[in-house]
Structures are given as structure tokens and as C-alpha cells.
Motif scaffolding. Structure first.
Motif, PDB file in Angstrom:
ATOM      1  N   HIS A  37       0.857  -1.192   0.000  1.00  0.00           N
ATOM      2  CA  HIS A  37       0.000   0.000   0.000  1.00  0.00           C
ATOM      3  C   HIS A  37       0.884   1.230   0.000  1.00  0.00           C
ATOM      4  CE1 HIS A  37      -3.530   2.482   0.560  1.00  0.00           C
ATOM      5  NE2 HIS A  37      -2.835   3.187   1.447  1.00  0.00           N
ATOM      6  N   VAL A  38       0.607   2.137  -0.946  1.00  0.00           N
ATOM      7  CA  VAL A  38       1.375   3.374  -1.076  1.00  0.00           C
ATOM      8  C   VAL A  38       0.461   4.555  -0.782  1.00  0.00           C
ATOM      9  CG1 VAL A  38       2.699   4.837  -2.634  1.00  0.00           C
ATOM     10  CG2 VAL A  38       2.931   2.350  -2.764  1.00  0.00           C
ATOM     11  N   ASP A  39       0.915   5.432   0.095  1.00  0.00           N
ATOM     12  CA  ASP A  39       0.170   6.623   0.503  1.00  0.00           C
ATOM     13  C   ASP A  39       0.857   7.848  -0.090  1.00  0.00           C
ATOM     14  OD1 ASP A  39      -1.109   8.722   1.761  1.00  0.00           O
ATOM     15  OD2 ASP A  39      -1.157   7.759   3.736  1.00  0.00           O
ATOM     16  N   ALA A  43       2.964  13.387  -0.721  1.00  0.00           N
ATOM     17  CA  ALA A  43       3.843  13.562  -1.881  1.00  0.00           C
ATOM     18  C   ALA A  43       4.081  15.028  -2.231  1.00  0.00           C
ATOM     19  CB  ALA A  43       3.279  12.807  -3.079  1.00  0.00           C
ATOM     20  N   PRO A  44       3.085  15.935  -2.080  1.00  0.00           N
ATOM     21  CA  PRO A  44       3.366  17.342  -2.373  1.00  0.00           C
ATOM     22  C   PRO A  44       4.503  17.926  -1.550  1.00  0.00           C
ATOM     23  CG  PRO A  44       1.005  16.979  -2.363  1.00  0.00           C
ATOM     24  CD  PRO A  44       1.637  15.710  -1.842  1.00  0.00           C
ATOM     25  N   ARG A  45       4.798  17.328  -0.396  1.00  0.00           N
ATOM     26  CA  ARG A  45       5.974  17.791   0.352  1.00  0.00           C
ATOM     27  C   ARG A  45       7.137  16.795   0.250  1.00  0.00           C
ATOM     28  NH1 ARG A  45       4.733  17.443   6.796  1.00  0.00           N
ATOM     29  NH2 ARG A  45       3.376  15.620   6.845  1.00  0.00           N
ATOM     30  N   ARG A  46       7.134  16.045  -0.858  1.00  0.00           N
ATOM     31  CA  ARG A  46       8.243  15.168  -1.238  1.00  0.00           C
ATOM     32  C   ARG A  46       8.450  14.024  -0.250  1.00  0.00           C
ATOM     33  NH1 ARG A  46      10.378  17.921  -5.443  1.00  0.00           N
ATOM     34  NH2 ARG A  46      10.290  20.198  -5.404  1.00  0.00           N
ATOM     35  N   LEU A  47       7.353  13.409   0.160  1.00  0.00           N
ATOM     36  CA  LEU A  47       7.413  12.293   1.097  1.00  0.00           C
ATOM     37  C   LEU A  47       6.348  11.277   0.712  1.00  0.00           C
ATOM     38  CD1 LEU A  47       8.767  11.286   3.719  1.00  0.00           C
ATOM     39  CD2 LEU A  47       6.970  12.479   4.990  1.00  0.00           C
ATOM     40  N   ILE A  48       6.765  10.033   0.459  1.00  0.00           N
ATOM     41  CA  ILE A  48       5.854   8.963   0.069  1.00  0.00           C
ATOM     42  C   ILE A  48       5.961   7.844   1.100  1.00  0.00           C
ATOM     43  CG2 ILE A  48       5.321   7.233  -1.703  1.00  0.00           C
ATOM     44  CD1 ILE A  48       6.480   9.156  -3.770  1.00  0.00           C
ATOM     45  N   HIS A  49       4.806   7.402   1.606  1.00  0.00           N
ATOM     46  CA  HIS A  49       4.771   6.337   2.612  1.00  0.00           C
ATOM     47  C   HIS A  49       4.380   5.022   1.956  1.00  0.00           C
ATOM     48  CE1 HIS A  49       4.822   9.687   5.437  1.00  0.00           C
ATOM     49  NE2 HIS A  49       3.713  10.157   4.888  1.00  0.00           N
ATOM     50  N   ASN A 148       9.501   0.807  -8.144  1.00  0.00           N
ATOM     51  CA  ASN A 148      10.726   0.258  -7.573  1.00  0.00           C
ATOM     52  C   ASN A 148      11.209   1.069  -6.376  1.00  0.00           C
ATOM     53  OD1 ASN A 148      11.551   1.992 -10.151  1.00  0.00           O
ATOM     54  ND2 ASN A 148      13.174   2.242  -8.632  1.00  0.00           N
ATOM     55  N   ALA A 149      10.753   2.315  -6.254  1.00  0.00           N
ATOM     56  CA  ALA A 149      11.196   3.169  -5.151  1.00  0.00           C
ATOM     57  C   ALA A 149      10.597   2.774  -3.820  1.00  0.00           C
ATOM     58  CB  ALA A 149      10.863   4.630  -5.454  1.00  0.00           C
ATOM     59  N   VAL A 150       9.518   1.975  -3.827  1.00  0.00           N
ATOM     60  CA  VAL A 150       8.775   1.747  -2.585  1.00  0.00           C
ATOM     61  C   VAL A 150       8.570   0.264  -2.286  1.00  0.00           C
ATOM     62  CG1 VAL A 150       7.585   3.963  -2.577  1.00  0.00           C
ATOM     63  CG2 VAL A 150       6.593   2.044  -3.847  1.00  0.00           C
ATOM     64  N   ILE A 151       9.403  -0.619  -2.833  1.00  0.00           N
ATOM     65  CA  ILE A 151       9.205  -2.041  -2.553  1.00  0.00           C
ATOM     66  C   ILE A 151      10.488  -2.698  -2.046  1.00  0.00           C
ATOM     67  CG2 ILE A 151       7.395  -2.262  -4.304  1.00  0.00           C
ATOM     68  CD1 ILE A 151       9.432  -3.788  -6.032  1.00  0.00           C
ATOM     69  N   LEU A 152      10.283  -3.748  -1.288  1.00  0.00           N
ATOM     70  CA  LEU A 152      11.308  -4.727  -0.937  1.00  0.00           C
ATOM     71  C   LEU A 152      10.753  -6.089  -1.335  1.00  0.00           C
ATOM     72  CD1 LEU A 152      12.254  -3.423   2.618  1.00  0.00           C
ATOM     73  CD2 LEU A 152      13.815  -3.473   0.677  1.00  0.00           C
ATOM     74  N   TYR A 153      11.614  -6.992  -1.737  1.00  0.00           N
ATOM     75  CA  TYR A 153      11.150  -8.324  -2.128  1.00  0.00           C
ATOM     76  C   TYR A 153      12.166  -9.368  -1.675  1.00  0.00           C
ATOM     77  CZ  TYR A 153      14.542  -7.875  -5.953  1.00  0.00           C
ATOM     78  OH  TYR A 153      15.691  -7.719  -6.675  1.00  0.00           O
TER      79      TYR A 153
END
Length: 558
Positions: A37-39, A43-49, A148-153
Motif C-alpha cells: 500500500h502506497v500513501d 507527496a506534495p511535500r516530497r514524502l511517500i509512505h 521500484n522506489a517503494v518495494i522490498l522483495y
């Protein structure tokens, strides 16, 4: 100051036979997927959870963060912008340790009885040090997400065999575009059908407050779309002639390549002076970024015209047919770029031709762009020590952040010089066959092999390229290619231009294409006379080795 121009170069607008029957792509793995799940609300303040639930078994486990990113051909995974990593199981925090050598590897011991890890991380969407495509990919009104910026596998498993199901939360009133299949959507929440990790990373997403999706070429199947996000509402009012040209691009590409290797296709396009400029290929989509007025301002439009055709061509050449050294099983395996003069060079050639065939460029703009590229290559002393093949082999080290001494070091010349090589191959085939065949026929044999498919990879070698050329027109293609790849000649290979009956000439005034480039980069061009490129501020951008400016003791940056 002398400027380059080029006499009329023929652009053939042949249409090839219609596509063959559609073959269904294999179903992605479905059992025990990773849940991601990506929040994007910050993002407008350059932060993606991001939050992941990863199926596991008890014992030692290594999780990998993607390092070698397809399309970049180098280790651009933005590990430096990964922050806030927490790993939990059954409500308890688990200690983890980064690998001492592989900075992208995370080691953790999974306790007995644990079947799923809860992983939380933040991605800092700020410029980093790896050259990532996620650098400056957000603004107050839009976000481009390369997954690819927000995953681990889990490591040591081919990413095509790891299932994952992604979901998304956006800021209120934002909309999105992607080639992923939407399983459900309610307001700012969306869930996507399970795919493999490989397919997810291959399917970027664009989201924004000002967003619009344009259907393209409604007479073509499967469906094609242009998904646009802008900095302002008026940015979405694209010119009708531009939209007609993009629709024509879809038709011309199908006619040329006589196949398709996607189930749907989405051109993702960001129009922004804040979000980075970009061009990154994917099987069923492309991540394209230009200035806010990059297609509405005629001076910028002529510079950006080949972007969409280039990245679209990669769906066939690069994503479907891929050099064996770039067809890696996961994102930790190093890539080998020795055949990038095919992957990128032939794409540069066909992307530019398609820009003219679809009227994104006029024929005059096509010739001007080719002239500028050929002239710069012809005045590049670095070719006397580094041949074309080495620019491909060394590709991961040649994406410098500035132009200093680039004429001596050389850069990613497998793009532009590759274009000249394939123009030469095209005109040679036409001469050998008395204009009965051309490189169009090679495309059908090489890029349409297997007919119509969904996204898949069919690797090739140098010998495969030679064999496909010989199947069109018997010739010493191995010698033809080897000579051009390994040459240390002081001048660029202009044979394709000359075989077409034209030549590179110089005039006292810049062409409209070159003037648009100089205006955009705020430079003055004395490259072909004094050997200088100078910013309008007076700072020297670069000095050509051996030129009068070089002999006078001038250097870049001064």
C-alpha cells in the motif's frame, strides 16, 4: 560561427501488413502475494509512505531493494532516499541489518510461527545521488510513481515469479493513470489486480490534481491512452493537432512493427517546470516528462517531438526484444550494455523517423535534428580513443551531470551514433535490393517475432541481429557492424546520409532546430569554429579538444 544543416533526406512512409491474431499473455502468479500500500498524501511535500505485508517462512531472510533498474541500464535504485524502515511480526519489532557489501540487501531473522512480515518505509522524493528516475518526481499538484522506489522483495527469487498486489491512497480530488488493471476504486483509494513484481515495476503511475486521460486512435485495438498531469488546469488543454499526431503515432508504429506486445498502452505525460524531465520505457506504458509548455510552445515542441515515439518504440525494441545482457532475473543482477547501440541506437533512429511520419516533426525539423546530431558527433575528438562499442559497454559510467570535456570523454553516443549506424543499414539494404526492401522489413523479422503477445521478454545476441539482417538482404553484416562499432576514425560515420544522396553542410546561421535548442539551454554556439559552447552568462560550457579555444588555454567552467 558556423552552424550545421542538412540537405533533404528521404523519409519513407510505407505501411506494412496488418497485425496477426492476438495471443494472450501468461497469467501472473496469484498465490500468497506481497501486499503493498502506497500513501501519496504527503507527496506534495516530497514524502511517500509505503507499507508491505510480505509472506515469509521462519529462518534467515534477505530482502532486496531494487538496484539495477530496467531502462536505466545501471544501478540507479534510490537507496539513499529510503528512510524510516521498520520490520515487524506479530506486533513485535524485528532487528535488521544491512549487508556489508550489497547496500541494497536487508537481513532479518524471521521467528518461528511467523508467516508474514509487516514492513513500513518512507521514500524521500528529493534529488539523490544515484541518478534515479524518482528524483524530483513530485510537485504540489502531481506525482509520478516508479514502483521500484517503494518495494522490498525476497532475494534470490526471479521477480517474474513473485506475486504482488498494490493499492494506493491519493490526496483528495487527485486522479491517476497507469497500465495496471484497476480492481476497485472509491474516491482517493484504488486497488490493482495482482501482478508479478516484474510487472509492477514495469507499470509506473502518474497522479495529480490536474489530470486528464485522452483516448488515442480509437480505430486501433487494444486501447491506447495519453494520461496527462499538469501544474495547472489549463495545461490539460492540449492542441488538437498534437493529439492527432499522437494518435497517428500509434497507427504508424503498428504499421512499422507489424505486431504489438502489450494488452493496453498508456503514454504517461507530466507537464511541469517542477517535476523532472523524463523518458523511461516500459512494456505497456512510458514515463514521459517535459516542461509545463513543452508541447504547447512551438520552440519547445520541436525539441520534445521525438520523446513519445522513442519511448513507444521501446515497447518493441528494448522491452520485448532485449539484449541478453540486459535480460536479468531480478534487480540485484548487474546488467551488460554492450548491445545498447541496438536497444537505444535503433530506437533513436526509428523514434525520430516516427516523429516525422506522425507529423510531430516536419520533414525539415527531422533533417535539422539529424544534422545537428551528426555534426556534433563529427566534431568529437574522443572517438579517436573510445569507440562506439565502448560507449555502450561503459554506459553506466557515462551519464555525467555536466558537459565538461564531454567531447573528449564521450557520453551515451550509442544513441546518436547508433542512429547514424542504423540509417546506414537502412540505406544499404535499399541499395542491395534496388529499393525493394528496407530496414522496415528487418523490423518485421526482428521485432514481430512471435506475433502479437502480452508483455514478455525475448532476448537476443549480436549473432541474432546479424542473422535477421541477412534474412532481409544477404551481406557481410557482421563486418559492417563490427567496423562501425570498433572504429577509431576521427569523423562520424556519415555513410547513411551520403548513401541517401545528401551531405552534411555548414552555414552561417543556425537552423530553427538548433536555435530552439540554444535558446532553451541559454547558450551561444561557436563549437564548429572556435570550439566553444558558452552560456549567455559568459561561463564556458565546454571546449573542444584541439580547437582554437583549446590552444588558447580556455577550459570548461571558466
Amino acid at each position: 560561427m558556423k552552424k550545421s544543416t542538412l540537405g533533404l533526406l528521404c523519409i519513407h512512409l510505407f505501411l506494412l501488413p496488418a497485425c496477426r491474431s492476438i495471443a494472450q499473455a501468461p497469467e501472473p502468479p496469484q498465490d500468497s502475494p506481497i501486499l503493498l500500500h502506497v500513501d501519496l498524501r504527503d507527496a506534495p511535500r516530497r514524502l511517500i509512505h509505503a507499507h508491505l505485508q510480505i509472506p515469509v517462512s521462519a529462518g534467515p531472510l534477505t530482502l532486496e531493494y531494487p538496484q539495477w533498474i530496467p531502462g536505466d541500464h545501471r544501478p540507479t535504485g534510490p537507496i539513499d532516499n529510503l528512510a524510516g524502515l521498520l520490520i515487524r511480526a506479530n506486533g513485535q519489532d524485528l532487528p535488521w541489518r544491512r549487508d556489508d557489501v550489497d547496500m541494497y540487501g536487508i537481513h532479518v531473522d524471521v521467528p518461528p510461527g511467523v508467516s508474514r512480515l509487516e514492513v513500513s518505509l518512507d521514500f524521500l522524493a528529493t534529488p539523490g545521488d544515484t541518478g534515479s528516475d524518482m528524483d524530483a518526481a513530485t510537485s504540489a499538484n502531481m506525482t509520478v510513481l516508479e514502483w521500484n522506489a517503494v518495494i522490498l522483495y525476497p532475494a534470490h527469487i526471479p521477480v517474474a515469479q513473485i506475486p504482488i498486489a498494490a493499492s494506493l491512497t491519493m490526496p483528495a480530488e487527485w486522479k491517476f493513470g497507469t497500465a495496471l488493471s484497476v480492481a476497485s476504486q472509491a474516491g482517493a483509494e484504488a486497488s490493482f489486480a495482482p501482478v508479478s513484481v516484474e510487472r509492477l515495476v514495469d507499470s509506473p503511475l502518474i497522479a495529480g490534481r490536474y489530470f486528464r486521460e485522452f483516448p488515442l486512435a480509437p480505430d486501433m485495438t487494444p486501447a491506447h491512452y495519453l494520461d496527462v498531469a499538469g501544474d495547472a488546469a489549463q495545461d490539460l488543454d492540449l492542441k488538437p493537432e498534437f493529439l492527432r499526431s499522437v494518435s497517428q503515432l500509434v497507427r504508424e508504429a503498428r504499421a512499422l512493427y507489424a505486431s504489438r506486445h502489450y494488452e493496453t498502452y498508456h503514454f504517461l505525460l507530466s507537464l511541469s517546470d517542477i517535476v523532472r524531465e523524463e523518458g523511461l520505457e516500459h512494456h505497456q506504458s512510458s514515463d514521459n516528462g517535459v516542461q509545463e509548455h513543452g508541447f504547447s510552445d512551438p520552440r519547445l515542441a520541436v525539441l520534445n517531438a521525438e520523446l513519445l515515439p522513442h519511448e513507444f518504440t521501446h515497447s518493441w525494441n528494448g522491452k520485448y526484444r532485449r539484449p541478453v545482457g540486459l535480460a536479468t532475473p531480478d534487480y540485484s543482477a548487474p546488467m551488460k550494455g554492450d548491445l545498447l547501440w541496438v536497444y537505444e541506437g535503433m530506437t533513436q533512429y526509428w523514434g525520430n523517423v516516427l516523429a516525422a511520419r506522425s507529423a510531430l516533426w516536419t520533414p525539415e525539423s527531422y533533417r535539422d535534428a539529424l544534422a545537428w546530431s551528426a555534426a556534433r558527433l563529427d566534431e568529437k575528438p574522443g572517438r579517436t580513443w573510445r569507440n562506439l562499442e565502448d560507449t555502450a559497454v561503459s554506459s553506466q559510467s557515462l551519464r555525467e551531470k555536466h558537459d565538461y570535456w564531454s567531447n573528449w570523454r564521450r557520453s551515451q553516443d550509442y544513441y546518436q551514433e547508433g542512429e547514424l549506424l542504423w540509417l546506414d543499414a537502412d540505406t544499404t539494404i535499399r541499395q542491395l535490393t534496388h529499393d525493394k526492401k528496407s530496414l522496415n522489413d528487418f523490423c518485421v523479422k526482428f521485432l514481430a517475432v512471435g506475433g502479437n503477445t502480452g508483455p514478455e521478454v525475448v532476448p537476443y545476441t549480436f549473432d541474432d541481429v546479424v542473422a535477421a539482417l541477412n534474412a532481409v538482404a544477404p551481406y557481410d553484416w557482421q563486418g559492417f557492424l563490427t567496423e562501425r562499432l570498433q572504429s577509431h576514425a576521427g569523423h562520424a560515420p556519415l555513410g547513411g546520409i551520403e548513401h541517401a544522396g545528401y551531405r552534411l553542410v555548414y552555414t552561417a546561421e543556425p537552423t530553427p532546430y538548433e536555435q530552439a535548442m540554444l535558446d532553451n539551454e541559454k547558450k551561444i554556439d561557436a563549437w564548429f569554429s572556435l570550439g566553444l559552447l558558452v552560456f549567455t552568462t559568459g561561463q564556458i560550457d565546454d571546449v573542444r579538444m584541439g580547437s582554437p579555444a583549446f590552444q588558447a588555454g580556455l577550459g570548461p567552467g571558466t
